[in-house]
Design a protein around this motif. Structure first.
Motif, mmCIF file in Angstrom:
data_model
loop_
_atom_site.group_PDB
_atom_site.id
_atom_site.type_symbol
_atom_site.label_atom_id
_atom_site.label_comp_id
_atom_site.label_asym_id
_atom_site.label_seq_id
_atom_site.Cartn_x
_atom_site.Cartn_y
_atom_site.Cartn_z
ATOM 1 N N GLN A 61 -5.301 6.526 6.566
ATOM 2 C CA GLN A 61 -5.761 5.771 5.380
ATOM 3 C C GLN A 61 -4.909 4.528 5.168
ATOM 4 O O GLN A 61 -5.430 3.469 4.826
ATOM 5 C CB GLN A 61 -5.723 6.656 4.136
ATOM 6 C CG GLN A 61 -6.867 7.655 4.069
ATOM 7 C CD GLN A 61 -6.653 8.657 2.940
ATOM 8 O OE1 GLN A 61 -5.654 9.378 2.919
ATOM 9 N NE2 GLN A 61 -7.575 8.686 1.997
ATOM 10 N N VAL A 62 -3.604 4.678 5.372
ATOM 11 C CA VAL A 62 -2.710 3.523 5.221
ATOM 12 C C VAL A 62 -3.130 2.425 6.199
ATOM 13 O O VAL A 62 -3.237 1.248 5.837
ATOM 14 C CB VAL A 62 -1.224 3.910 5.474
ATOM 15 C CG1 VAL A 62 -0.340 2.668 5.515
ATOM 16 C CG2 VAL A 62 -0.741 4.874 4.402
ATOM 17 N N ILE B 168 0.835 -1.208 0.000
ATOM 18 C CA ILE B 168 0.000 0.000 0.000
ATOM 19 C C ILE B 168 0.869 1.257 0.000
ATOM 20 O O ILE B 168 0.600 2.221 -0.716
ATOM 21 C CB ILE B 168 -0.958 -0.020 1.206
ATOM 22 C CG1 ILE B 168 -2.041 -1.057 0.928
ATOM 23 C CG2 ILE B 168 -1.607 1.332 1.445
ATOM 24 C CD1 ILE B 168 -2.649 -1.631 2.153
ATOM 25 N N LYS B 169 1.928 1.227 0.777
ATOM 26 C CA LYS B 169 2.834 2.389 0.805
ATOM 27 C C LYS B 169 3.431 2.634 -0.578
ATOM 28 O O LYS B 169 3.641 3.771 -0.981
ATOM 29 C CB LYS B 169 3.930 2.174 1.834
ATOM 30 C CG LYS B 169 3.419 2.361 3.255
ATOM 31 C CD LYS B 169 4.535 2.777 4.179
ATOM 32 C CE LYS B 169 3.964 3.537 5.362
ATOM 33 N NZ LYS B 169 4.930 3.689 6.446
ATOM 34 N N LYS B 170 3.693 1.568 -1.294
ATOM 35 C CA LYS B 170 4.267 1.685 -2.630
ATOM 36 C C LYS B 170 3.210 2.176 -3.639
ATOM 37 O O LYS B 170 3.471 3.043 -4.457
ATOM 38 C CB LYS B 170 4.777 0.300 -3.052
ATOM 39 C CG LYS B 170 5.995 0.375 -3.943
ATOM 40 C CD LYS B 170 6.603 -0.982 -4.139
ATOM 41 C CE LYS B 170 7.207 -1.066 -5.530
ATOM 42 N NZ LYS B 170 7.453 -2.415 -5.957
ATOM 43 N N GLU B 171 2.026 1.621 -3.507
ATOM 44 C CA GLU B 171 0.951 1.956 -4.450
ATOM 45 C C GLU B 171 0.396 3.365 -4.247
ATOM 46 O O GLU B 171 0.018 4.041 -5.190
ATOM 47 C CB GLU B 171 -0.224 0.978 -4.237
ATOM 48 C CG GLU B 171 -0.393 -0.069 -5.302
ATOM 49 C CD GLU B 171 -1.545 -1.005 -4.938
ATOM 50 O OE1 GLU B 171 -2.712 -0.610 -5.154
ATOM 51 O OE2 GLU B 171 -1.276 -2.108 -4.412
ATOM 52 N N TYR B 172 0.288 3.783 -2.976
ATOM 53 C CA TYR B 172 -0.323 5.088 -2.654
ATOM 54 C C TYR B 172 0.599 5.901 -1.757
ATOM 55 O O TYR B 172 0.307 6.087 -0.569
ATOM 56 C CB TYR B 172 -1.660 4.890 -1.931
ATOM 57 C CG TYR B 172 -2.650 4.008 -2.655
ATOM 58 C CD1 TYR B 172 -3.455 4.531 -3.677
ATOM 59 C CD2 TYR B 172 -2.804 2.663 -2.303
ATOM 60 C CE1 TYR B 172 -4.365 3.725 -4.333
ATOM 61 C CE2 TYR B 172 -3.718 1.856 -2.948
ATOM 62 C CZ TYR B 172 -4.486 2.382 -3.969
ATOM 63 O OH TYR B 172 -5.388 1.579 -4.616
ATOM 64 N N PRO B 173 1.702 6.420 -2.284
ATOM 65 C CA PRO B 173 2.656 7.119 -1.409
ATOM 66 C C PRO B 173 2.081 8.404 -0.798
ATOM 67 O O PRO B 173 2.611 8.902 0.183
ATOM 68 C CB PRO B 173 3.835 7.417 -2.342
ATOM 69 C CG PRO B 173 3.320 7.268 -3.722
ATOM 70 C CD PRO B 173 2.141 6.351 -3.681
ATOM 71 N N GLN B 174 0.980 8.921 -1.364
ATOM 72 C CA GLN B 174 0.509 10.230 -0.907
ATOM 73 C C GLN B 174 -0.626 10.174 0.126
ATOM 74 O O GLN B 174 -1.051 11.197 0.627
ATOM 75 C CB GLN B 174 0.103 11.099 -2.126
ATOM 76 C CG GLN B 174 -1.202 10.728 -2.836
ATOM 77 C CD GLN B 174 -1.202 9.339 -3.514
ATOM 78 O OE1 GLN B 174 -0.215 8.603 -3.480
ATOM 79 N NE2 GLN B 174 -2.316 8.970 -4.101
ATOM 80 N N ILE B 175 -1.134 9.006 0.474
ATOM 81 C CA ILE B 175 -2.282 8.976 1.395
ATOM 82 C C ILE B 175 -1.830 9.121 2.862
ATOM 83 O O ILE B 175 -0.672 8.883 3.196
ATOM 84 C CB ILE B 175 -3.158 7.701 1.219
ATOM 85 C CG1 ILE B 175 -2.359 6.423 1.490
ATOM 86 C CG2 ILE B 175 -3.796 7.671 -0.157
ATOM 87 C CD1 ILE B 175 -3.206 5.160 1.468
ATOM 88 N N SER B 176 -2.789 9.519 3.710
ATOM 89 C CA SER B 176 -2.460 9.779 5.120
ATOM 90 C C SER B 176 -2.207 8.470 5.875
ATOM 91 O O SER B 176 -2.603 7.391 5.423
ATOM 92 C CB SER B 176 -3.620 10.519 5.788
ATOM 93 O OG SER B 176 -4.707 9.618 5.968
ATOM 94 N N GLU C 147 -6.515 0.871 5.111
ATOM 95 C CA GLU C 147 -6.369 0.080 3.873
ATOM 96 C C GLU C 147 -5.607 -1.223 4.147
ATOM 97 O O GLU C 147 -5.951 -2.281 3.617
ATOM 98 C CB GLU C 147 -5.647 0.939 2.823
ATOM 99 C CG GLU C 147 -5.748 0.454 1.401
ATOM 100 C CD GLU C 147 -7.175 0.427 0.851
ATOM 101 O OE1 GLU C 147 -7.485 -0.542 0.138
ATOM 102 O OE2 GLU C 147 -7.972 1.353 1.146
#
Ligand code: MG
Length: 372
Positions: free
Chosen positions: A237-238, A226-234, A241
């Motif tokens: 959210q991480v 998830i950190k790799k896929e969505y680097p910009q989320i809070s 998710e």
């Protein structure tokens, strides 16, 4: 409801109720059980009982009530995809923690210590005691007079000593039979549920960090993606998710593995389920290992954390004070507890344990303040 599988529980093959009743008009027997549980006073009390964090510590933590709803949601999803009786698993899930004391496990441990000379205290047995005896609402019977299979699911474990006192419902612990698949499922849904929501609550409380959690296989593998896929989320959210993928992975594993075991053992009816050599609702070996790793992690880093532990110590003092004060008989006791001086001590202790176990956190705190 989807069609039930041949190995599911249904009302036609049920062992029924202790006291025979006429058939319900607008629902089936297991729906009636669920509704009785929801309308019980013990169920309403769950909203003010600790899961891990004491109720007044924050409004967003799980309580026993929200925990029970989450267990029920997970259990129903799995039941539907295995052709099991969804209403039965729902009833078991909603009732499984009715017997919990205030202040979570700390409360239960201390009440058990208080009761050591009087037969002990065990929350799981207490849940059954509530639905069998302690709820007094109906004119024709004590308790909720639930179906055998609902009661069987509530009584997850039991010592042989206690099983001998329980009659039919205790027999499986003496004969080493298995409970219904619905009961097996509700039990696992409980573990899946708390393993996932205790991470969430522990993170919210600032006790668990991503750094620690990334070391845990089951969590770490999703976190990394998830950190790799969505680097910009809070971070929140991480967390959500990651947990959502983790829980859905575990649920998927349980469904696939149980389907495989059911296929392999090919139970034709509930008797085959009861006589099977293993539980047919199980996680795969690998996922079971990862799930246990998370459980052990939570035990060391959350349940034994000093913030949680501080509350645990306070809870123990409160429960002990309540028990000793009521036992001594020197205090003015609430009218709801009918014990008198000169009563048989074992009987008196049990009444007091029932009374304390039924308390919400906040009522226990106010009683403690009154008595000390
Ligand atoms: Mg539970």
């Amino acid at each position: 409801m989807l069609a039930l599988a041949c190995y599911a529980v249904n009302e036609d093959i049920s062992r029924g109720r202790e006291k025979t009743e006429s058939k319900p008009k607008f629902r089936d027997e297991f729906q009636r059980d669920r509704d009785r549980i929801i309308h019980s006073a013990s169920f309403r009390r769950l909203v003010y009982k600790t899961q891990v964090f004491v109720n007044h510590e924050g409004d967003l933590y799980r309580t026993r009530l929200t925990h029970s709803l989450e267990v029920s949601q997970i259990a129903r999803t799995i039941a539907a995809s295995l052709g099991l009786n969804e209403t039965l698993v729902e009833s078991i899930a909603l009732a499984h923690d009715l017997g919990h004391t205030p202040f979570g496990h700390a409360g239960q441990d201390e009440l058990n210590n208080c009761m050591s000379e009087f037969g002990g205290f065990e929350h799981n047995l207490q849940s059954l005691r509530i639905v069998d005896h302690l709820e007094k609402r109906y004119a024709e019977f004590r308790g909720l007079n639930l179906m055998f299979e609902t009661r069987e699911g509530i009584l997850k474990h039991c010592s042989k000593k206690n099983a001998r006192k329980l009659g039919k419902i205790g027999e499986r612990f003496l004969n080493r039979n298995r409970p219904s698949l619905e009961a097996q499922l509700a039990d696992l849904a409980d573990a899946i549920s708390y393993n996932h929501h205790d991470v969430d609550d522990g993170y919210r409380a600032g006790i668990l960090s991503f750094d620690q959690l990334s070391e845990i296989n089951l969590f770490g593998k999703f976190l990394f993606k998830i950190k790799k896929e969505y680097p910009q989320i809070s971070d929140n959210q991480v967390m959500h998710e990651t947990l959502r993928r983790m829980v859905s992975f575990v649920i998927g594993d349980l469904i696939d593995n149980s389907k495989y075991l059911i296929d392999e053992h090919n139970p034709k009816n509930i008797d085959d389920v009861r006589n099977a050599v293993i539980n047919l609702i199980q996680l795969s070996e690998q996922t079971e290992k990862e799930h246990s790793e998370l459980k052990l992690f939570l035990r060391s880093y959350l349940y034994k954390n000093e913030v949680v532990d501080e509350m645990t110590k306070k809870a123990k003092v409160m429960i002990r004070t309540l028990f000793d004060s009521y036992m001594s008989g020197d205090v003015k006791i609430n009218d709801n507890l009918d014990v008198e001086k000169g009563m048989d001590p074992t009987k008196k202790a049990r009444k007091i344990a029932d009374y304390i176990a039924g308390m919400t956190d906040r009522f226990a705190i106010s009683e403690y303040n009154r008595l000390s």
